[in-house]
Design an enzyme around this catalytic site. Structure first.
Site, short mmCIF file in Angstrom:
data_model
loop_
_atom_site.label_atom_id
_atom_site.label_comp_id
_atom_site.label_asym_id
_atom_site.label_seq_id
_atom_site.Cartn_x
_atom_site.Cartn_y
_atom_site.Cartn_z
CG HIS A 235 -1.90 1.07 1.30
ND1 HIS A 235 -2.03 1.91 2.39
CD2 HIS A 235 -2.84 1.47 0.41
CE1 HIS A 235 -3.01 2.76 2.17
NE2 HIS A 235 -3.52 2.53 0.98
CD GLU A 262 -2.81 1.62 -3.38
OE1 GLU A 262 -3.82 2.30 -3.66
OE2 GLU A 262 -1.96 2.00 -2.55
CG ASP A 264 -3.22 6.66 -3.90
OD1 ASP A 264 -4.29 6.04 -3.87
OD2 ASP A 264 -2.33 6.57 -3.02
CG HIS A 277 -3.71 8.89 -0.34
ND1 HIS A 277 -4.35 9.65 0.64
CD2 HIS A 277 -4.49 7.79 -0.53
CE1 HIS A 277 -5.45 9.04 1.01
NE2 HIS A 277 -5.57 7.90 0.34
CD GLU A 337 -7.38 4.79 -4.74
OE1 GLU A 337 -8.35 5.51 -4.37
OE2 GLU A 337 -6.61 4.22 -3.94
#
Length: 620
Positions: A235, A262, A264, A277, A337
């Site tokens: 993450h 992962e 953003d 993020h 994401e």
């Protein structure tokens, strides 16, 4: 676990450090349907099958096996066959007949030009399989150099003269090495061609192959096969150990063994996709303001590391292009994401960056924003999609079909509250990736309900947990009856001992025809009736039970009858009389004579067996 899906490989291990794969060329799936058998060959014809190309080296079919010989360690001899497939399982029985050294190897060719030219990719097994590099994924480049992306050891050495069943499951750039039914290693670094086929290799010895099977698989390689560990998704990179969403966090996660990173993505004021993020830079940099109000130059001037620790002073907010370039050259995959509302043009820019960085085969797009997923599918239907959810939909399967999802990605706690949604999602071919779960107790609960992947801030710890999971899986008991062998035909003169081979077992129970017996017990075939008899062994260990059976046949023969006579305990004159009748094949006369002497010159119990066998032989 309750899952019985036979689908392919979970997302695979990233390369830890070092140079790894470069460009990933997209390839179209072959026309076969999932489950279709593309190649099935047992070499019963006695010759090399039609369409198989012995590119180099000595290859011959003999005794129902294909033999390949390589005289030296520099000769990578190969035979090619099959056709190009994107999602497939390649199985074979391999046996090292002889090798020049334990380091010599044989391979399943995963993606090999039909003419055998470089570059090609192989899944390799050495005869010294327990070495740290006993199993490998490797590429032979156009410069005739090796790029070994992943190595592992097998639970036992293949050695020579031993059949080993191996398999490789491939999904695009991902593959899973399976040794005797157990996953041993993963990779996410294959470079796929558009026309490479399958192959068999031998190096520095003679290897035989049998029962080759190539099967088309469903395209979703993110479903976790039974017995395999979680896919580990770091993450925001290694966010527990480094400043989130930075290249150093990505590097630490990669070296820690994470399967996926992962991150953003959001655009700057001038439309450049950045990895961040929050909608502002306030928390994770030394600047202030909304990212959409700052130019790329302003964002690149910010310090994104000092807030986390002094050793990270000077870390920058990476652009999406910089992050993808790092993954492309150093290894790894990206779960990206799309953060917050994006226009179709903004999504198109993200996709173009992915294309420009030649990473379409190694990026998985997820978002809470349904429109972002719809735009992505419209612009790049080949990209896998995941829908992020804080709470579960009433019908996750329906929305998965509507949005063409590869994965449904809910909050892990919400998933634990409704675990019954997983089975129908799996039945629909949709993986389940839970976020953001950071404790072993939660991982254990998620494993029990068949979750496929975990998004976590503690990726390296989950990698370790996975290793322990695999050790637990290998601790399941096994049992095999090695004597008498299943299907054996034995006469009265033989005295086999019941032999049971068991692993991870605390107790072993053995029965013969339902009656208690024991491993190590010598069978007295003189006291068993002719015909079939069954030995059953059951073992119990900390991880469960296992059973095995072996059925053998007691046959009636002249030699066996002779053994009965000699061990009958009859007096000397009776032994002479019975031996003469046996030698002349006078079985009916022998049976009648023994009946009359039962309990007199021949012990009654022995006489009954001798007479019965003699009558069987008389009937011929």
């Amino acid at each position: 676990m309750t899952r019985t899906r036979v689908v392919a490989v979970a997302a695979a291990l990233a390369v830890a450090g070092g140079a790894a794969a470069t460009a990933i060329t997209g390839s179209s799936p072959a026309a076969a349907e999932p489950g279709a058998v593309v190649v099935s060959e047992n070499f019963s014809s006695g010759s090399l099958p039609a369409g198989w190309n012995a590119v180099d080296g000595a290859w011959k079919v003999e005794n129902g096996r294909l033999y390949g010989t390589s005289a030296s360690a520099s000769a990578n001899n190969k035979v090619t066959f099959g056709r190009h497939l994107n999602d497939f399982r390649f199985e074979a029985t391999m046996r090292f007949e002889s090798v020049s050294a334990a380091t010599r190897w044989a391979s399943l060719g995963i993606d090999v030009p039909a003419d055998g030219a470089t570059p090609w990719w192989i899944a390799t097994m050495r005869s010294g399989t327990t070495a740290a590099n006993g199993l490998e994924f490797a590429q032979r480049t156009t410069a005739d150099a090796w790029v070994v992306t992943n190595t592992a050891s097998a639970p036992y050495a293949a050695g020579t003269g031993r059949d080993v069943r191996v398999a490789v499951e491939v999904h695009g750039n991902q593959a899973r090495w399976i040794f005797d039914g157990r996953e041993a290693m993963r990779t996410s670094s294959l470079q796929r061609s558009t026309d490479g086929v399958q192959a068999l290799f031998v190096n520095g010895g003679t290897v035989s192959y049998d029962d080759i099977l190539v099967t088309e698989l469903p395209p979703n390689g993110y479903l976790r096969p039974e017995g395999s560990p979680f896919t580990v998704i770091a993450h925001r990179g290694a966010s527990a150990a480094a400043p989130e969403n930075t290249l150093v966090a990505q590097e630490i996660a990669r070296k820690g063994g994470a399967d996926w990173i992962e991150n953003d993505v959001q655009p700057s004021k001038d439309g450049i996709p950045f990895i961040l993020h929050d909608d502002t830079v306030d928390r994770t940099t030394d600047g202030t303001g909304k990212i959409r109000n700052l130019t790329a130059a302003q964002i690149k001037a910010l310090d994104a590391g000092s807030w986390f620790g002094p050793q990270y002073v000077g870390e920058r907010v990476p652009t999406l292009a910089e992050q993808l370039a790092d993954l492309r050259t150093r290894g790894g995959n990206l779960l990206l994401e799309i953060k917050g509302k994006h226009t179709k043009d903004e999504v198109a820019t993200i996709i173009q960056v992915i294309r420009d960085e030649q990473m379409m085969g190694r990026v998985f797009v997820q978002s809470f924003e349904v429109d972002a997923l719809k735009y992505t599918y419209e612009l790049a239907p080949e990209l896998p999609l995941g829908l992020l959810r804080s709470s579960l939909d009433a019908d996750p399967v329906a929305i998965s079909k509507e949005l063409h999802l590869t994965a449904y990605n809910p909050d892990g706690n919400a998933l634990l509250a409704r675990p019954e949604v997983i089975a129908p999602l799996h039945a629909a071919g949709v993986a389940v990736m839970a976020w953001t779960m950071d404790s072993a107790s939660l991982w254990q609960r998620l494993e029990r309900i068949d979750t496929d992947a975990i998004i976590t801030n503690r990726a390296s710890e989950l990698v370790g947990w996975n290793s322990a999971f695999m050790q637990r899986a290998s601790a399941e008991p096994t049992v095999e009856i090695t004597s008498p062998a299943d299907g054996a035909r034995l006469d009265r003169a033989q005295s086999p001992v019941i032999a049971v081979a068991a692993t991870n077992a605390d107790s072993v129970t053995v029965t013969l025809d339902g009656e208690k017996s024991a491993a190590g017990h010598q069978l007295d075939l003189a006291k068993l009736t002719p015909g079939r008899h069954t030995i059953r062994a059951e073992v119990t260990g900390p991880e469960g039970t296992a059973t095995a059976t072996s059925t053998f046949t007691v046959t009636v023969s002249q030699a066996g009858l002779g053994y009965l006579i000699l061990t009958s305990g009859a007096d000397e004159s009776a032994l002479n009389t019975m031996s003469v009748k046996l030698a002349h094949g006078q079985y009916a006369q022998l049976a009648g004579w023994v009946d009359r002497q039962a309990g007199k010159t021949v012990p009654a119990e022995a006489a009954a067996v001798i007479a019965a066998d003699a009558r069987t032989l008389a009937l011929g």
